[in-house]
Design a protein around this motif. Structure first.
Motif, PDB file in Angstrom:
ATOM      1  N   SER A  70       0.820  -1.212   0.000  1.00  0.00           N
ATOM      2  CA  SER A  70       0.000   0.000   0.000  1.00  0.00           C
ATOM      3  C   SER A  70       0.853   1.262   0.000  1.00  0.00           C
ATOM      4  O   SER A  70       0.481   2.284  -0.590  1.00  0.00           O
ATOM      5  N   ALA A  71       2.028   1.208   0.643  1.00  0.00           N
ATOM      6  CA  ALA A  71       2.913   2.378   0.680  1.00  0.00           C
ATOM      7  C   ALA A  71       3.390   2.735  -0.723  1.00  0.00           C
ATOM      8  O   ALA A  71       3.332   3.897  -1.142  1.00  0.00           O
ATOM      9  N   CYS A  72       3.849   1.748  -1.494  1.00  0.00           N
ATOM     10  CA  CYS A  72       4.331   2.020  -2.856  1.00  0.00           C
ATOM     11  C   CYS A  72       3.200   2.475  -3.761  1.00  0.00           C
ATOM     12  O   CYS A  72       3.388   3.352  -4.613  1.00  0.00           O
ATOM     13  N   ILE A  73       2.020   1.890  -3.594  1.00  0.00           N
ATOM     14  CA  ILE A  73       0.884   2.272  -4.434  1.00  0.00           C
ATOM     15  C   ILE A  73       0.507   3.727  -4.184  1.00  0.00           C
ATOM     16  O   ILE A  73       0.239   4.487  -5.121  1.00  0.00           O
ATOM     17  N   GLU A  74       0.498   4.137  -2.907  1.00  0.00           N
ATOM     18  CA  GLU A  74       0.173   5.531  -2.585  1.00  0.00           C
ATOM     19  C   GLU A  74       1.201   6.487  -3.191  1.00  0.00           C
ATOM     20  O   GLU A  74       0.834   7.525  -3.772  1.00  0.00           O
ATOM     21  N   VAL A  75       2.498   6.153  -3.063  1.00  0.00           N
ATOM     22  CA  VAL A  75       3.549   7.022  -3.580  1.00  0.00           C
ATOM     23  C   VAL A  75       3.457   7.125  -5.098  1.00  0.00           C
ATOM     24  O   VAL A  75       3.537   8.218  -5.672  1.00  0.00           O
ATOM     25  N   GLN A  76       3.281   5.990  -5.783  1.00  0.00           N
ATOM     26  CA  GLN A  76       3.209   6.002  -7.241  1.00  0.00           C
ATOM     27  C   GLN A  76       1.969   6.732  -7.749  1.00  0.00           C
ATOM     28  O   GLN A  76       2.013   7.437  -8.757  1.00  0.00           O
ATOM     29  N   THR A  77       0.860   6.563  -7.042  1.00  0.00           N
ATOM     30  CA  THR A  77      -0.365   7.266  -7.432  1.00  0.00           C
ATOM     31  C   THR A  77      -0.194   8.769  -7.283  1.00  0.00           C
ATOM     32  O   THR A  77      -0.570   9.555  -8.162  1.00  0.00           O
ATOM     33  N   TYR A  78       0.405   9.171  -6.177  1.00  0.00           N
ATOM     34  CA  TYR A  78       0.605  10.602  -5.903  1.00  0.00           C
ATOM     35  C   TYR A  78       1.555  11.236  -6.906  1.00  0.00           C
ATOM     36  O   TYR A  78       1.284  12.315  -7.453  1.00  0.00           O
ATOM     37  N   LEU A  79       2.687  10.577  -7.205  1.00  0.00           N
ATOM     38  CA  LEU A  79       3.690  11.157  -8.098  1.00  0.00           C
ATOM     39  C   LEU A  79       3.243  11.161  -9.556  1.00  0.00           C
ATOM     40  O   LEU A  79       3.737  11.969 -10.349  1.00  0.00           O
ATOM     41  N   SER A  80       2.333  10.271  -9.933  1.00  0.00           N
ATOM     42  CA  SER A  80       1.874  10.221 -11.324  1.00  0.00           C
ATOM     43  C   SER A  80       0.889  11.335 -11.657  1.00  0.00           C
ATOM     44  O   SER A  80       0.633  11.608 -12.832  1.00  0.00           O
ATOM     45  N   GLU A  81       0.360  11.991 -10.651  1.00  0.00           N
ATOM     46  CA  GLU A  81      -0.615  13.062 -10.871  1.00  0.00           C
ATOM     47  C   GLU A  81       0.103  14.388 -11.131  1.00  0.00           C
ATOM     48  O   GLU A  81       1.234  14.588 -10.680  1.00  0.00           O
ATOM     49  N   PRO A  82      -0.514  15.322 -11.854  1.00  0.00           N
ATOM     50  CA  PRO A  82       0.133  16.617 -12.124  1.00  0.00           C
ATOM     51  C   PRO A  82       0.297  17.442 -10.850  1.00  0.00           C
ATOM     52  O   PRO A  82      -0.452  17.264  -9.874  1.00  0.00           O
ATOM     53  N   THR A  83       1.265  18.340 -10.877  1.00  0.00           N
ATOM     54  CA  THR A  83       1.501  19.210  -9.727  1.00  0.00           C
ATOM     55  C   THR A  83       0.426  20.291  -9.651  1.00  0.00           C
ATOM     56  O   THR A  83      -0.238  20.599 -10.644  1.00  0.00           O
ATOM     57  N   ILE A  84       0.271  20.864  -8.469  1.00  0.00           N
ATOM     58  CA  ILE A  84      -0.657  21.975  -8.302  1.00  0.00           C
ATOM     59  C   ILE A  84       0.081  23.287  -8.551  1.00  0.00           C
ATOM     60  O   ILE A  84       1.307  23.313  -8.689  1.00  0.00           O
ATOM     61  N   GLN A  85      -0.645  24.375  -8.628  1.00  0.00           N
ATOM     62  CA  GLN A  85      -0.030  25.677  -8.846  1.00  0.00           C
ATOM     63  C   GLN A  85       0.866  26.053  -7.665  1.00  0.00           C
ATOM     64  O   GLN A  85       0.584  25.716  -6.521  1.00  0.00           O
ATOM     65  N   ARG A  86       1.942  26.786  -7.954  1.00  0.00           N
ATOM     66  CA  ARG A  86       2.857  27.197  -6.883  1.00  0.00           C
ATOM     67  C   ARG A  86       2.196  28.181  -5.926  1.00  0.00           C
ATOM     68  O   ARG A  86       2.615  28.325  -4.780  1.00  0.00           O
ATOM     69  N   SER A  87       1.145  28.852  -6.369  1.00  0.00           N
ATOM     70  CA  SER A  87       0.428  29.783  -5.506  1.00  0.00           C
ATOM     71  C   SER A  87      -0.578  29.079  -4.602  1.00  0.00           C
ATOM     72  O   SER A  87      -1.163  29.719  -3.729  1.00  0.00           O
ATOM     73  N   ASP A  88      -0.790  27.769  -4.796  1.00  0.00           N
ATOM     74  CA  ASP A  88      -1.744  27.031  -3.960  1.00  0.00           C
ATOM     75  C   ASP A  88      -1.099  26.616  -2.641  1.00  0.00           C
ATOM     76  O   ASP A  88       0.127  26.613  -2.494  1.00  0.00           O
TER      77      ASP A  88
END
Length: 313
Positions: A224-242
């Motif tokens: 579950s730890a690797c799945i969470e990390v891979q899911t999170y990193l595969s998504e686009p970044t948010i705006q720097r102002s957020d």
């Protein structure tokens, strides 16, 4: 013109020299007019004024990034991206650098020498990965990025084991181990977000994000730890102002273990400036004339001084 006072530099603060040169340029017309009517011992020629303006332009990114990492809302996750942006700015060559090329090369060499191991530090590397504005987009090589991801997975597994132990020992999670207690509830808008939107270097941050390509790493394990990390990193970044803390508050049900790890790493400040400001606050409150002020009351006053503005916002 309204009367103004020229800024004087202080040897122990480099940015005071920057502010001194900036104030000279702002008062250039008045100074030239005064020097034309009075016999001054030393004046600046047109070439020297031009060099001064170029030097101020070259040092402007240092001043802006210094203010950013010295702010009370700065996190350890800001260090690696800021160093990356600073190197990018100093490595650029253009025609306007005539007269200050050697200065920019010397500054770039100093930055490379002082921050050559910053990406290998687990605190900075993991904190950068856990910031949804940066993730793995600002590392200089794939090898360093993979090392940081491996360190992040180790930390997430540790947090997962702690959480499992706390829930197995009792029906109620132990105090301070649940993700709800670890997560910080941020304000909807913080001072950081307002200043970041007016940054002169915002285009450089966006440029590096566009250049970085996200390659999905092979899923070697189904933990579950690797799945969470891979899911999170595969998504686009948010705006720097957020607000990164607001991001983790919203995604807490979806990424529960990562939220606990983010609360652990993103609370670390990037510099000791805010701690030094705390000592300055104590020196103002504790005075020899207030001889009856107890340690308990002094601690309460310092706490209110530092935290009341946050509560009022």
């Amino acid at each position: 013109m309204p009367p103004k006072r020229l800024v004087q530099d202080v040897r122990t603060r480099w940015n005071s020299t920057y502010y001194m040169m900036e104030s000279l340029i702002a008062q250039k017309r008045a100074l030239c007019a005064y020097s034309a009517e009075h016999d001054l011992p030393a004046t600046l020629c047109a070439r020297q004024w031009g060099l001064l303006e170029k030097i101020v332009a070259a040092l402007a990114p240092f001043e802006e990034l210094t203010r950013e990492v010295s702010s009370s809302w700065s996190s350890a996750s800001d260090v690696i991206p800021i160093v990356c942006v600073l190197k990018r700015v100093l490595s650029r060559r253009n025609e306007s650098d005539e007269g200050i090329r050697t200065m920019k090369i010397t500054l770039l060499e100093a930055v490379n020498r002082r921050f050559k191991d910053v990406e290998s530090e687990p605190l900075y590397a993991v904190a950068t990965l856990l910031d949804p504005r940066y993730k793995d987009r600002y590392f200089t090589s794939v090898e360093i990025s993979n090392q940081a991801k491996a360190a992040l997975i180790v930390e997430v597994r540790k947090m997962e084991e702690v959480f499992k132990r706390s829930t197995s020992d009792s029906s109620e999670p132990a105090e301070g181990t649940s993700c709800e207690s670890a997560a910080v509830e941020p304000a909807s808008k913080t001072p950081r977000m307002e200043t970041a939107s007016h940054s002169r270097l915002e285009s450089i941050f966006d440029e590096i994000l566009k250049e970085s390509s996200v390659e999905p790493a092979p899923q070697l394990t189904t933990s579950s730890a690797c799945i969470e990390v891979q899911t999170y990193l595969s998504e686009p970044t948010i705006q720097r102002s957020d607000n990164p803390l607001l991001y983790w508050q919203v995604n807490q049900p979806r990424l529960p273990t990562l939220v606990c790890t983010a609360a652990k790493f993103l609370c670390a400040p990037s510099t000791s400036v805010e701690s030094e400001r705390l000592f300055s606050t104590a020196s103002i409150i504790i005075d020899e004339r207030r001889s009856r002020l107890t340690a308990e009351k002094a601690e309460m006053l310092i706490f209110l001084k530092k935290n009341l503005p946050l509560m009022l916002k």
